[in-house]
Design a protein around this motif. Structure first.
Motif, PDB file in Angstrom:
ATOM      1  N   GLU A  65       0.834  -1.215   0.000  1.00  0.00           N
ATOM      2  CA  GLU A  65       0.000   0.000   0.000  1.00  0.00           C
ATOM      3  C   GLU A  65       0.860   1.252   0.000  1.00  0.00           C
ATOM      4  O   GLU A  65       0.482   2.274  -0.559  1.00  0.00           O
ATOM      5  CB  GLU A  65      -0.912   0.030   1.239  1.00  0.00           C
ATOM      6  CG  GLU A  65      -2.225  -0.711   1.104  1.00  0.00           C
ATOM      7  CD  GLU A  65      -3.329   0.093   0.424  1.00  0.00           C
ATOM      8  OE1 GLU A  65      -3.077   1.215   0.002  1.00  0.00           O
ATOM      9  OE2 GLU A  65      -4.439  -0.457   0.299  1.00  0.00           O
ATOM     10  N   ASP A  68       3.073   1.911  -5.042  1.00  0.00           N
ATOM     11  CA  ASP A  68       1.979   1.566  -5.946  1.00  0.00           C
ATOM     12  C   ASP A  68       1.888   0.065  -6.206  1.00  0.00           C
ATOM     13  O   ASP A  68       1.024  -0.385  -6.964  1.00  0.00           O
ATOM     14  CB  ASP A  68       2.112   2.331  -7.266  1.00  0.00           C
ATOM     15  CG  ASP A  68       1.646   3.771  -7.081  1.00  0.00           C
ATOM     16  OD1 ASP A  68       0.984   4.044  -6.056  1.00  0.00           O
ATOM     17  OD2 ASP A  68       1.958   4.606  -7.944  1.00  0.00           O
ATOM     18  N   CYS A  71      -1.370  -2.124  -6.498  1.00  0.00           N
ATOM     19  CA  CYS A  71      -2.201  -2.240  -7.708  1.00  0.00           C
ATOM     20  C   CYS A  71      -1.869  -3.532  -8.447  1.00  0.00           C
ATOM     21  O   CYS A  71      -2.773  -4.212  -8.957  1.00  0.00           O
ATOM     22  CB  CYS A  71      -2.010  -1.036  -8.618  1.00  0.00           C
ATOM     23  SG  CYS A  71      -2.557   0.481  -7.819  1.00  0.00           S
ATOM     24  N   SER A 103      -7.380  -1.368  -4.110  1.00  0.00           N
ATOM     25  CA  SER A 103      -6.828  -0.259  -3.345  1.00  0.00           C
ATOM     26  C   SER A 103      -7.393   1.064  -3.854  1.00  0.00           C
ATOM     27  O   SER A 103      -7.773   1.182  -5.027  1.00  0.00           O
ATOM     28  CB  SER A 103      -5.311  -0.261  -3.503  1.00  0.00           C
ATOM     29  OG  SER A 103      -4.801   1.015  -3.210  1.00  0.00           O
ATOM     30  N   LYS A 105      -5.794   3.443  -4.615  1.00  0.00           N
ATOM     31  CA  LYS A 105      -4.865   4.002  -5.621  1.00  0.00           C
ATOM     32  C   LYS A 105      -5.426   3.901  -7.037  1.00  0.00           C
ATOM     33  O   LYS A 105      -4.998   4.604  -7.923  1.00  0.00           O
ATOM     34  CB  LYS A 105      -3.541   3.245  -5.564  1.00  0.00           C
ATOM     35  CG  LYS A 105      -2.886   3.304  -4.200  1.00  0.00           C
ATOM     36  CD  LYS A 105      -1.478   3.828  -4.279  1.00  0.00           C
ATOM     37  CE  LYS A 105      -1.070   4.373  -2.937  1.00  0.00           C
ATOM     38  NZ  LYS A 105       0.078   3.886  -2.363  1.00  0.00           N
TER      39      LYS A 105
END
Ligand code: C2E
Ligand code: CA
Ligand code: CA
Length: 403
Positions: A65, A68, A71, A103, A105
């Motif tokens: 987390e 990146d 992902c 996530s 993101k």
């Protein structure tokens, strides 16, 4: 070793773990709260090392987390889920929708939906079989407009969207109403007092009521006890995920659950008219129709909640809380000549004494002031019931009004 080198090591090791296929998708079934049928499953990652040791997400997700790299894990998991669904389809085993964690993101990634379609289409998986889970905190980190567009784009392609861990962050129910999600997953921290605490029950009840008004599917996560299940059912919570029913499991085991659940449906269909379970359901329907007020009371713990409170002469009592306070409140609504009889009959001390004497139930007829300021005769009968999994003294209270 410093924390930083430790984290770098984990990132490198996780990359290698993908290649060695040591990261697996486990599946945790999610059940319909009333029928007990599996309706969905959540995919949860597990890292199983060569020597067989299992690393739990809590040990690598926070590190991923922080960069990146999370992902990559999420996309890897979608592929694993699609592969498992495809294999299952080829084996002719029916499956349920699978919810995959993503996530926050991804929210700023313009090509997210395109990539999700590309993966699912590659494996020939119907979009309705995949649900995107976004944590509640993801809603707060981004602008409402951005989250709204992200969710709409996903749903326009036929996938569904769930908000995960609801109740842990700072988001309000108001935020949920502005985004067109399908499902609200209530975090297990909201159940940590086993639904025995008045505040906990009030919070759960209000979240569920609000979510149902918005026509959201509600899922309670982390359900471990029969008490939690009982309370969630009375609040109309739609789906249950938790160790009480099933833990996350490898896909091979999950397949077996799908097979036996499908059989269950067949048997239920054949027997639905005569089975004992359906007879019990009919009996319950009859009791619910007969009594406008039904209360579940735990005398030992001084707690209660209303299982039904609809069409009764007075509606001023709160729907869950401390039982002694409920009695004080209710006495106040009785005819002055009946108030003391009511209070004496139903105070915890005297109910406990009746239970100790071996009485099956206690009953009184009193006059109670209705919402419309009219006194009506009310019959209250409290039945002592035994719960096989608890020593607590429990009561089911059935009331109805005449006139
Ligand atoms: P989560 O999404 O909230 O998933 C539910 C967690 O609750 C899971 O923990 C599950 O094993 C656990 N759980 C389910 N029922 C019960 C219960 O009755 N009692 C208790 N005590 N726990 C229960 P798990 O598998 O350790 O996963 C932890 C978190 O890691 C997940 O929480 C999720 O946020 C994250 N995670 C796991 N796999 C992925 C992934 O592929 N991608 C992303 N982004 N996050 C993931
Ligand atoms: Ca989740
Ligand atoms: Ca969760």
């Amino acid at each position: 070793m410093t924390k930083e080198t430790d984290e770098k090591m984990i990132l490198v090791e996780v990359r290698q773990a993908y290649e060695k296929h040591e990261i697996k998708a486990f599946f945790q079934p999610i059940y319909d709260a009333l029928s007990g049928k599996m309706v969905c499953a959540e995919a949860l990652s597990r890292w199983i090392k060569e020597d067989g040791t299992m690393v739990m997400p809590g040990d690598y997700i926070p590190v991923l987390e922080a960069s990146d790299a999370i992902c990559e894990l999420d996309w890897y998991m979608v592929r694993e889920v699609c592969i498992a669904l495809k294999e299952q389809e080829e084996l002719g085993i029916p499956c349920v929708k699978v919810s995959v964690n993503f996530s926050r993101k991804h929210i700023s990634n313009q090509s997210f939906v395109g990539k999700l379609c590309e993966i699912t289409d590659t494996y020939g998986i119907a979009h309705k079989m995949i649900q995107v889970e976004l944590t509640e905190s993801a809603l707060i980190d981004n602008s409402m407009e951005q989250v709204g567009d992200f969710v709409n784009a996903i749903r326009n392609e036929g996938f569904s969207v769930a908000v995960d861990d609801f109740g842990t962050g700072m988001s309000s129910l108001g935020m949920v109403k502005d985004v067109a999600i399908d499902t609200l997953k209530i975090d297990r921290s909201l159940l940590n007092r086993n639904c025995e605490d008045e505040r906990e029950r009030i919070v759960l009840e209000s979240i569920l009521e609000f979510a149902h008004r918005l026509k959201l599917v509600t899922v309670a996560e982390g359900v471990e006890t029969a008490e939690q299940l009982g309370f969630l059912r009375t609040c109309g919570c739609k789906q249950i995920q938790g160790y009480l029913f099933a833990k996350p499991m490898p896909k091979e085991e999950f397949r077996k659950v799908c097979v036996s659940d499908a059989k269950k449906e067949l048997e239920e269909d054949i027997l639905s008219v005569q089975s004992q379970a359906s007879a019990v359901q009919l009996l319950l329907d009859a009791v619910y129709t007969r009594y406008p007020l039904i209360i579940y009371i735990n005398l030992t713990r001084n707690s209660y909640y209303m299982m039904k409170y609809d069409g009764f002469t007075s509606t001023s009592c709160v729907s869950a809380g401390a039982f002694d306070e409920c009695i004080i409140h209710a006495s106040g609504t009785m005819h002055p000549e009946d108030a003391e009889l009511f209070r004496q009959t139903f105070c915890i001390e005297n109910q406990m004494a009746a239970y100790e004497r071996g009485e099956k139930c206690i009953s009184v007829m009193v006059r109670q002031l209705g919402d419309d300021k009219v006194y009506r005769r009310v019959e209250v009968t409290n039945y002592f019931v035994k719960n096989p999994s608890s020593e607590d003294v429990l009561v089911i209270s059935l009331s109805h009004n005449f006139d």
